[in-house]
Each structure stands twice: as C-alpha cells, then as structure tokens.
Design a protein around this motif. Structure first.
Motif, mmCIF file in Angstrom:
data_model
loop_
_atom_site.group_PDB
_atom_site.id
_atom_site.type_symbol
_atom_site.label_atom_id
_atom_site.label_comp_id
_atom_site.label_asym_id
_atom_site.label_seq_id
_atom_site.Cartn_x
_atom_site.Cartn_y
_atom_site.Cartn_z
ATOM 1 N N ARG A 93 -61.677 76.104 -49.419
ATOM 2 C CA ARG A 93 -62.769 77.007 -48.760
ATOM 3 C C ARG A 93 -62.208 78.175 -47.925
ATOM 4 O O ARG A 93 -63.041 79.314 -47.884
ATOM 5 C CB ARG A 93 -63.457 76.229 -47.648
ATOM 6 N N ASN B 137 -59.322 70.716 -49.456
ATOM 7 C CA ASN B 137 -60.889 71.146 -49.243
ATOM 8 C C ASN B 137 -60.793 72.429 -48.458
ATOM 9 O O ASN B 137 -61.415 73.255 -48.817
ATOM 10 C CB ASN B 137 -61.867 70.142 -48.969
ATOM 11 N N ARG C 39 -71.839 67.272 -51.566
ATOM 12 C CA ARG C 39 -70.440 67.029 -50.697
ATOM 13 C C ARG C 39 -70.599 65.653 -49.873
ATOM 14 O O ARG C 39 -69.540 65.342 -49.872
ATOM 15 C CB ARG C 39 -70.606 68.277 -49.580
#
Lengths: 208, 208
Positions: free
Chosen positions: B142, B138, B115
């Motif tokens: 998620r 992103n 990450r």
DNA sequence: CGGAGAGTTGAGAAACCTCAAAGCAGGTGG
DNA sequence: CCACCTGCTTTGAGGTTTCTCAACTCTCCG
C-alpha cells in the motif's frame, strides 16, 4: 414495476456439494438463497482453506466479486438448495430508478461488512469456548428469524467446516461440543444440537 | 458536474488520538482519508478491543454504518490527519445519475468485503510469523501504491495495536519482529521497519 | 531532566494442535 | 434389504505455540 420481477426470475437448484461459483470465475450476478444452505470459502495456495461464512435462506452472496469482476471465494451447497440469480447490471440499473432499492443494496453490502467485523472479533480475541458459543448463538438467532426453533436445530456443516470458520481444528470443536454437553449447556447428538441453557451460553460471549 | 465537487468539499483535520467517529453515533457520511493514518476498532462489552483495520490516504471508511444508520466501530487518528467528508445521501443521489460513480461505490464496498476475507484467512489459519509477514507485505504494497518506498517505512501503530489486528499479544508481536531481524528478514528500530529480504518474507505467507 | 508510555526479553503456564485409534452414520452396490 | 465402505466424529496423550506475568530498557514529550 415488472422489471423488478426480472431480478428474481432466474432460479437454479444445486445438489449437496455442488458449487454455485468458484474463485476466479467472472462476475455477473448476486445470488439470493431461497432454500438450503451454503458455505463460502477462500482457498490458500498451499491448500489451507478458510470458511468465511455459512449462508441460509434469505441471504445474499457474491458481493465479494464486484470489486474485481471475478469471484474471490467459492460457494458450495451444504445440502440440496435453490437460489435465485440476480444479474448485477440489471440490479444497478433498477437501483438507479428506485432509491429504496438502491439503499437496500447498500445496506446489504454494509451488513456483510459488519458481519465480517464480528468474525474478526471472534477470531482475533476469543477463546475456543467463546467462539463456539458465539457461533451457536448466531445460528440460533438466524434460525429463529426464519421461523424455526432457536433452541433445537440441525447443523448442516461438518466439525471440520465449523473449525475452519472459527479458526480451530476439528478436534477442538468436537471437544468443546462435548464439554458444553457435560456442563449442561447443550445436548449434542452429532449434527443435532439443542441449546439447554441459553443464558449461560451467552455469558461466554460477554452478552450479559 | 459541479455537484461532484460538493462530494469532496467538506474537509476536516484530526490530531493524533482524536476520534473521527465512535461506535453508536448516527450515520450520515463516508470519509475519504486525504492525509495521515487511522485505525478502526470494535470494542467488546468486557473491554476487549479488536482493531479491524489501518487506513491510509485514498482509502474510504465508514461503510459499516450504512446498514443500521449508526457506526459499528470507532475510527481513531494514529497521527495528525485530514479527511474529506462525503455526505451519503448526496453520494447516493449522484450515483443514481452517474453510473460510473455508482459502480465505483459498489466496488469500494466490495473491496472492503474482500479485504475482510483476507483478514479472516490471516486470523483463522495463519501462525504468528505468517500473520506479521502478511501484515508487513500488505503495508509495503500500500505504501508502494502511494509512491512511498515499499522497503522502508514508519509504523504508525503500537505493538499492541498490531497485535490486536493480528489476533496476537503485543509481546508475541515484539518477539516476532526480533526473530525476523535475527534472521535477516527485517531491520527494525522500534517503529522504523526496513524489509531486507522480501522474497523470504513472502515465502512465509505462501506467495513464494 | 524526569516521567509516562511503549517496547523488549525471560520463564513458566495455558490453550490449542498433532497424531493416533476407535466408534458411528449414511450411502451404495450386491 | 443388508453388508460393507467411506467419511465424519469422538477421545486420548503428548507436543507446540502463544499467552501471562514480570522486570527492565528505551524513547519521546513536556
């Protein structure tokens, strides 16, 4: 335990420019650098590259690959180098039996996370001068810890690679080197760097 | 094993703005986020801050602290949250007996390293538009993985915090949001974001 | 309903990048 | 062993992006 010896028995050498591993390759080992210098880099689809680190003897690389059983970056030798391959299954097995080893492994991975935090700080909120100063001080400290002079050392990487690492263009790196030299902070002859005024260099980074 | 239950038995709640831990505090546990939203940040001596991540349910934080037995960053709740404290000694002990758990822990730490590589890429070689696009995609991914809509979500962080994370000033973040909205990529109402054109958003980041 | 914090927008300044040219160093082949 | 070639480095000039400063608006609590 002689099993510990097995952890460090597999040695390999690399010529400058050779790849220790490439992004996408299957994971099976970590690598301890015994000699030489490496860089790690991530390549973007469109060809952009980001150097994510420069590694020197005593440092461990390859931990990015654990999470997906494949390497997520390239590791390239910046000079003729020797590494020691540490099979990860064996390392895990041994660390189940040897708590000290287990903790050591965890600390090494954690140190990598902390190192990355520092780079984020550098890339996210420092100006060119501060970035280069921080970079040089970091190298200095690491050379020093290995018994080399903290004040005079040879850069193993190009301006382009430094720039990629620091989020700058190579011309900006070169100009900042020249500026540091004009101001008496450094003496630079291409790859040979001598730090003339550590305190003032540190003051750039806010360590004072 | 009922010992595994002990790993997840200690729960705590935090109000918005409360600190889960602060830089310098002694290390004794990792934390799994059960509910809510956190940010982690590093503070520089001169007051500059760098947000190093935004964490959502299911994610583990605190691994930076292993290497020096002290936390190296702050973790702050961005909304009322619940976490589960995982005593690290216990986790290590159990992972010696349960290889699957051991490998899981290593993967989690490795994922954090990967990450961080991504953030370096973002900070080191992307422009403002690309950074914000990458950030939103992103988040989208998620949220999606947690069963929420990938296209419409609520930002829990301020423009200032997004900016710090992305290495931009808050005004630049705000302007880039406005620009994305003008171009029909997003619909933005302050903290409410709706992605209108994922493909074009992806094209910014080079994922095509 | 008022205040404080958060967000938006504009204009001008600063930092950094791009493009270009020239100088250097180191390795290679003749 | 030398000359050449290639890749690296330096420096300049002008362009872009992002930042800074400032004013105004919005939103959410209390």
């Amino acid at each position: 335990m002689q099993r510990l010896d097995a952890l460090t028995s597999l040695k390999r050498t690399f010529k400058r420019g050779e790849y220790l591993y490439r992004s996408g390759e299957p994971f099976h080992a970590l690598y301890a650098i015994r000699n030489g210098f490496f860089k790690t880099q991530v390549l973007h689809e469109d060809g952009r590259e980001q150097v994510t680190g420069f590694q020197m003897p005593g440092e461990i690389i390859g931990m990015d690959a654990i999470c997906a059983d494949a390497h997520t970056c390239d590791a390239v030798a910046l000079e003729d180098s020797e590494i020691c391959e540490i099979p990860f299954n064996l390392l895990e097995e041994l660390s189940r039996d040897v708590p000290v080893l287990q903790r050591h492994l965890h600390k090494i991975m954690s140190r990598e996370i902390v190192r990355d935090q520092g780079i984020m700080m550098l890339l996210g909120s420092m100006r060119a001068e501060e970035r280069l100063a921080a970079f040089l001080l970091n190298l200095s400290q690491r050379f020093s810890a290995r018994g080399y002079s903290p004040n005079a050392f040879l850069l193993r990487m190009t301006r382009q690679e430094i720039g990629s690492y620091l989020g700058l263009k190579l011309e900006t790196v070169s100009r900042t080197f020249s500026q540091f030299q004009e101001n008496g902070l450094l003496s630079v002859r291409v790859r040979e760097v001598e730090i003339m005024d550590v305190l003032r260099l540190r003051s750039f980074v806010g360590h004072i």
